[in-house]
Write a protein that holds these residues in place. Sequence first.
Motif, PDB file in Angstrom:
ATOM      1  N   ALA A 158      39.165  43.807  54.425  1.00  0.00           N
ATOM      2  CA  ALA A 158      38.474  43.426  55.511  1.00  0.00           C
ATOM      3  C   ALA A 158      36.786  43.659  55.230  1.00  0.00           C
ATOM      4  N   GLY A 159      36.396  44.435  54.159  1.00  0.00           N
ATOM      5  CA  GLY A 159      35.075  44.917  54.354  1.00  0.00           C
ATOM      6  C   GLY A 159      34.720  45.021  52.781  1.00  0.00           C
ATOM      7  N   VAL A 160      33.512  45.671  52.762  1.00  0.00           N
ATOM      8  CA  VAL A 160      32.705  45.589  51.398  1.00  0.00           C
ATOM      9  C   VAL A 160      33.503  46.403  50.514  1.00  0.00           C
ATOM     10  N   GLU A 161      33.921  47.569  50.938  1.00  0.00           N
ATOM     11  CA  GLU A 161      34.711  48.538  50.023  1.00  0.00           C
ATOM     12  C   GLU A 161      36.046  47.680  49.499  1.00  0.00           C
ATOM     13  N   ASP A 162      36.508  46.890  50.275  1.00  0.00           N
ATOM     14  CA  ASP A 162      37.728  46.022  49.910  1.00  0.00           C
ATOM     15  C   ASP A 162      37.319  44.979  48.843  1.00  0.00           C
ATOM     16  N   ALA A 163      36.054  44.231  49.149  1.00  0.00           N
ATOM     17  CA  ALA A 163      35.528  43.163  48.300  1.00  0.00           C
ATOM     18  C   ALA A 163      35.392  43.948  46.878  1.00  0.00           C
ATOM     19  N   TRP A 164      34.813  44.942  46.932  1.00  0.00           N
ATOM     20  CA  TRP A 164      34.604  45.868  45.658  1.00  0.00           C
ATOM     21  C   TRP A 164      35.862  45.723  44.728  1.00  0.00           C
ATOM     22  N   ARG A 165      37.036  46.508  45.927  1.00  0.00           N
ATOM     23  CA  ARG A 165      38.346  46.605  45.124  1.00  0.00           C
ATOM     24  C   ARG A 165      38.866  45.293  44.348  1.00  0.00           C
ATOM     25  N   SER A 166      38.765  44.324  45.188  1.00  0.00           N
ATOM     26  CA  SER A 166      38.925  43.074  44.713  1.00  0.00           C
ATOM     27  C   SER A 166      38.267  42.709  43.422  1.00  0.00           C
ATOM     28  N   GLY A 167      37.045  42.736  43.405  1.00  0.00           N
ATOM     29  CA  GLY A 167      36.416  42.452  42.435  1.00  0.00           C
ATOM     30  C   GLY A 167      36.562  43.367  40.967  1.00  0.00           C
ATOM     31  N   GLN A 168      36.760  44.587  41.153  1.00  0.00           N
ATOM     32  CA  GLN A 168      37.390  45.560  40.422  1.00  0.00           C
ATOM     33  C   GLN A 168      38.765  45.178  39.698  1.00  0.00           C
ATOM     34  N   ALA A 169      39.515  44.802  40.631  1.00  0.00           N
ATOM     35  CA  ALA A 169      40.868  44.697  40.141  1.00  0.00           C
ATOM     36  C   ALA A 169      41.074  43.252  39.289  1.00  0.00           C
ATOM     37  N   LEU A 170      40.148  42.378  39.674  1.00  0.00           N
ATOM     38  CA  LEU A 170      40.011  41.078  38.789  1.00  0.00           C
ATOM     39  C   LEU A 170      39.615  41.448  37.530  1.00  0.00           C
ATOM     40  N   SER A 171      38.565  42.101  37.596  1.00  0.00           N
ATOM     41  CA  SER A 171      37.932  42.522  36.109  1.00  0.00           C
ATOM     42  C   SER A 171      38.915  42.703  35.331  1.00  0.00           C
ATOM     43  N   ALA A 172      39.848  43.839  35.799  1.00  0.00           N
ATOM     44  CA  ALA A 172      40.894  44.462  34.919  1.00  0.00           C
ATOM     45  C   ALA A 172      41.903  43.701  34.719  1.00  0.00           C
ATOM     46  N   ALA A 173      42.134  42.718  35.483  1.00  0.00           N
ATOM     47  CA  ALA A 173      43.352  41.643  35.094  1.00  0.00           C
ATOM     48  C   ALA A 173      42.703  40.807  33.882  1.00  0.00           C
ATOM     49  N   VAL A 174      41.367  40.175  34.131  1.00  0.00           N
ATOM     50  CA  VAL A 174      40.838  39.454  32.877  1.00  0.00           C
ATOM     51  C   VAL A 174      40.566  40.307  31.658  1.00  0.00           C
ATOM     52  N   LEU A 175      40.244  41.470  31.792  1.00  0.00           N
ATOM     53  CA  LEU A 175      40.339  42.244  30.471  1.00  0.00           C
ATOM     54  C   LEU A 175      41.664  42.664  29.740  1.00  0.00           C
ATOM     55  N   ALA A 176      42.603  42.667  30.466  1.00  0.00           N
ATOM     56  CA  ALA A 176      44.042  43.038  30.012  1.00  0.00           C
ATOM     57  C   ALA A 176      44.662  41.760  29.371  1.00  0.00           C
ATOM     58  N   ASN A 177      44.227  40.613  29.693  1.00  0.00           N
ATOM     59  CA  ASN A 177      44.473  39.333  29.310  1.00  0.00           C
ATOM     60  C   ASN A 177      43.823  39.295  27.736  1.00  0.00           C
ATOM     61  N   GLY A 178      43.179  40.254  27.480  1.00  0.00           N
ATOM     62  CA  GLY A 178      42.519  40.133  25.987  1.00  0.00           C
ATOM     63  C   GLY A 178      41.143  39.232  25.985  1.00  0.00           C
ATOM     64  N   PRO A 179      40.202  39.658  24.788  1.00  0.00           N
ATOM     65  CA  PRO A 179      39.228  38.946  24.591  1.00  0.00           C
ATOM     66  C   PRO A 179      39.494  37.680  23.991  1.00  0.00           C
ATOM     67  N   ARG A 180      38.890  36.642  24.535  1.00  0.00           N
ATOM     68  CA  ARG A 180      38.812  35.504  23.843  1.00  0.00           C
ATOM     69  C   ARG A 180      37.684  35.235  23.071  1.00  0.00           C
ATOM     70  N   PRO A 181      37.830  34.638  21.914  1.00  0.00           N
ATOM     71  CA  PRO A 181      36.743  34.235  21.074  1.00  0.00           C
ATOM     72  C   PRO A 181      35.571  33.362  21.928  1.00  0.00           C
ATOM     73  N   CYS A 182      34.292  33.771  21.660  1.00  0.00           N
ATOM     74  CA  CYS A 182      33.266  32.815  22.091  1.00  0.00           C
ATOM     75  C   CYS A 182      32.997  31.863  21.268  1.00  0.00           C
ATOM     76  N   SER A 183      33.362  30.667  21.411  1.00  0.00           N
ATOM     77  CA  SER A 183      32.921  29.702  20.767  1.00  0.00           C
ATOM     78  C   SER A 183      32.262  28.594  21.031  1.00  0.00           C
ATOM     79  N   ASN A 184      31.510  27.863  20.491  1.00  0.00           N
ATOM     80  CA  ASN A 184      30.831  26.602  21.054  1.00  0.00           C
ATOM     81  C   ASN A 184      31.397  25.340  20.833  1.00  0.00           C
ATOM     82  N   ALA A 185      32.685  25.216  20.270  1.00  0.00           N
ATOM     83  CA  ALA A 185      33.271  23.963  19.867  1.00  0.00           C
ATOM     84  C   ALA A 185      33.714  23.508  21.413  1.00  0.00           C
ATOM     85  N   PRO A 186      33.650  22.190  21.621  1.00  0.00           N
ATOM     86  CA  PRO A 186      33.881  21.702  22.781  1.00  0.00           C
ATOM     87  C   PRO A 186      35.508  21.311  22.783  1.00  0.00           C
TER      88      PRO A 186
END
Length: 353
Positions: free
Chosen positions: A325-353
């Motif tokens: 409902a508020g600021v702290e919950d939004a922080w928790r949501s952003g934090q949880a999503l960053s952990a999920a993205v990182l758990a998915n493993g780094p993907r190579p950064c390439s410029n290939a279209p």
Amino acid sequence: MTVPRFPPHSNVAIVGAGIAGATCARLLHAAGQVVRAVDKSRGAGGRMATKRLEWTDAQGATHQARLDHGAPGFAIGDRAFADFAGAALGPAGLAAWTPALKAGSRPLPEAGPLLLPQPDMPALCRALLQGIEVTWSFQVDRLLRGPGGWQLEAAGTLLPGLHDRVVLALPPAQAAPLLAPHAPAWAAQAAQAVMEPCWTLIGVAQRPARATGWDLAQPTEGPLAWVMRADARPGRAAPADEAHWVAHACPSWARTHLEQPAAWVQAQLAAALEACVGEPIAWTHATVHRWRYARPGAPRAAGDAPHWWDPALGLGVCGDFLGGAGVEDAWRSGQALSAAVLANGPRPCSNAP
Ligand SMILES: Cc1cc2nc3c(=O)[nH]c(=O)nc-3n(C[C@H](O)[C@H](O)[C@H](O)COP(=O)(O)OP(=O)(O)OC[C@H]3O[C@@H](n4cnc5c(N)ncnc54)[C@H](O)[C@@H]3O)c2cc1C
């Protein structure tokens, strides 16, 4: 050859630089991801907002004042959030405010003080985004997904660059149309999420003739839910003859009067504020702000994930409507999503279209 202004490829593009998006961006950046952020506004913070008022007096002199017209602060619910914010802002960057509550008010929901970023509410998001490339005034209205990654478009203009993943850190009504072509089930859920609106009266007046003896009121009846002497807050002092007022309407009143002209709303809220203060208010300058999506209207069900993440698509969603409902919950949501993205493993950064 035209040299692109921005890195042409990022691991993650984040749409929305409020506390959810800024938190997610900071944590991904700290973990070594190349992060790009965009926001439709001219600066960070989202609903952690401070408005600059400017007016000219009868003598032609220009005056300014800055008032916090969105979230007034946050309580120390989860110590980890206060520590996170304190680490980003530094020792002097977070001040505690224990307001003197007007007699007869509804009690404050939180027992302890409210914490306020210094010198203004967006300072926390600005600090979190330090070192991260952000494009301002870019209102994303389409997400495109191709073999080389995601692209962001606003009014027919593509943001230069391809992105492995996209994070939407927006109020649900603004996320829904962007999600619709890629994740229709999420789009439908976002479109149905209830957000409470708010009308907020913000203004500078002459100091009341009598000291009120309080700096926060939570009226039990009438249009107003929250009345604040903004200049009583740490780091927000006003000149000696001025009083700075911020008054939020209650959700039911704001919902009923959401489409009324601003001048009518201002007159209603100013009258309610006078009733609360108990004497006429001599305004120097005042205005109203309409928040269509101020706060989530319904609590999240226990067990609901505080974020959405589809690793196959490389698409994620965070924000207060998923966190609670508020600021702290939004922080928790952003934090949880960053952990999920990182758990998915780094993907190579390439410029290939
Ligand atoms: C009047 C008011 C009072 C409040 N009181 C409290 C309180 O007492 N306690 C509390 O904890 N919380 C309070 N809140 C709620 C709190 O401010 C929010 O829960 C929190 O700030 C939400 O953060 P967020 O990052 O999820 O979203 P936001 O802060 O809304 O961030 C979303 C960002 O996305 C941007 N954006 C939107 N659409 C697009 C687009 N298409 N393209 C690019 N950018 C886009 C916006 O400009 C914004 O910067 C209050 C809010 C308001 C308005």
